[in-house]
Scaffold this active site. Sequence first.
Site, PDB file in Angstrom:
ATOM      1  N   ASP A  83      -2.561   6.318  -3.599  1.00  0.00           N
ATOM      2  CA  ASP A  83      -1.325   5.746  -3.083  1.00  0.00           C
ATOM      3  C   ASP A  83      -0.786   4.555  -3.813  1.00  0.00           C
ATOM      4  OD1 ASP A  83      -3.322   4.131  -2.493  1.00  0.00           O
ATOM      5  OD2 ASP A  83      -2.620   3.343  -0.429  1.00  0.00           O
ATOM      6  N   SER A 122       0.674  -1.208  -0.094  1.00  0.00           N
ATOM      7  CA  SER A 122       0.026   0.076  -0.154  1.00  0.00           C
ATOM      8  C   SER A 122       0.679   1.192   0.000  1.00  0.00           C
ATOM      9  CB  SER A 122      -0.747  -0.139   1.300  1.00  0.00           C
ATOM     10  OG  SER A 122      -1.922   1.051   1.150  1.00  0.00           O
ATOM     11  N   ASP A 181      -5.865   2.532  -3.575  1.00  0.00           N
ATOM     12  CA  ASP A 181      -7.062   2.429  -2.906  1.00  0.00           C
ATOM     13  C   ASP A 181      -7.397   3.578  -1.704  1.00  0.00           C
ATOM     14  OD1 ASP A 181      -5.280   1.748  -0.529  1.00  0.00           O
ATOM     15  OD2 ASP A 181      -6.362   0.031  -0.300  1.00  0.00           O
ATOM     16  N   ASP A 228      -1.222   1.397  -3.920  1.00  0.00           N
ATOM     17  CA  ASP A 228      -1.942   0.347  -4.642  1.00  0.00           C
ATOM     18  C   ASP A 228      -3.402   0.835  -4.803  1.00  0.00           C
ATOM     19  OD1 ASP A 228      -2.990   0.735  -1.741  1.00  0.00           O
ATOM     20  OD2 ASP A 228      -3.711  -1.399  -1.531  1.00  0.00           O
TER      21      ASP A 228
END
Length: 452
Positions: free
Chosen positions: A247, A108, A251, A249
């Site tokens: 960010d 993430s 989400d 990833d």
Amino acid sequence: MMARKYFGTDGIRGRVGAGAIAPEFVLRLGYAAGRTLVRRENLPVGERPAVLIGKDTRVSGYMLEAALESGFSAAGVDVMLCGPLPTPAIAYLTRALRLQAGVVISASHNPFDDNGIKFFSAQGTKLPDPVEKAIEECLEMPLACLDSAQLGRARRVDDAAGRYIEFCKSTFPNELDLRGLKIVVDCAHGAAYHVAPKVFHELGAEVVAVGASPNGLNINDQVGATSPEHLRCAVLEHRADLGIALDGDGDRLVMTDAAGNVYDGDQLLYVIARQRRGRGVDGVIGTLMSNLGFEHALGRLDIPFARAKVGDRYVLEMMIERGWPLGGENSGHIISLDKHTTGDGIIAALQVLAALAIAGETLAQACADLTMYPQKLINVGLPAGFDWQNDDGIRLAVASAEKALDGAGRVLLRPSGTEPLLRVMVEARSAGLVLNQAEAIAAAVRSATAAD
């Protein structure tokens, strides 16, 4: 939450090459997850379960992807590979392709030398705690391999990015478009670098893509939702109308307006909830970290608000329990259950843009009645096993802070679910008071851990 050895609030995460993020462990994890799926699925005789594996742009993703693929294959599970795609894309494709699970290789918002593994169910939601516990139990069993004829097979999903782009666009009202808007899209050199700019461009916006040149090492490096100054400067430089930052990833969402003002998850969720008031929004779920000013602003709109534990999985659980379609975290995880099964930075941005277009407002105008209270968050290193909840010095510092706030603010201490840290948060109307009390509590934590 039941006790688990490896899974945290968002899957398994750590430094690459150490502990659970080493290839030998990930191989065993793939096998354990595969065997758990085989036992749980009631498939026709001769049909193998199948999973989708996606990843972000970290260089370690290649290694971990290969290990996971091998583990699943040894367990008799077919694997579909889609390469770098945002975490919510894996959730969507798992459901759309009728697979048994989706797996994302990502840490993430963490730096490139961390990585992680997280799972989605066949319904596109995070795995429930009992299933993660079952995988951990299977990890304690010996690694084995089925007969050759029973091994899982692997193949690429060549049109995965295009499918996800069309899905994102479908969440934006058909009667609206983004023509006339110049938008900076910061992809954090992460998984959304090749999809997010296309979504907004194909809806009509002039797009300036930044943070869209991943090299395996630069993910989240002074770019993206965790470094909004990069977005702010780009918006001002290009004289854009809006800025959107994701960010690593994809989400999380942070936005800026034309003046460079930054809007976090609480503010953006407020914009969406305000526009949908009276049209299916029975309430909004936040977390223990959600701003008190956000809660009070929703109250003035007669929109009920409830707090879940920190972590988008717990927000989602409470949303489903109460039947409320909107929820999120101030970090930028925003869930709109009428659009997707999980938090999605691109889709959340589209919901904000739709709300602004329908109301004919700017971000500043939409947030005019929202006054955010100053918050100070300090992360303090926490030794393994340290009982911070029963330390007299820490409890005394917390009690002193609560007395100083005199009922007009909040103190929250919570351990991180992904790092060995204790997060100290203080919130009140006075920024000076907040800073002083947060630093006093953090100092007490440091003193206690040093003496341990």
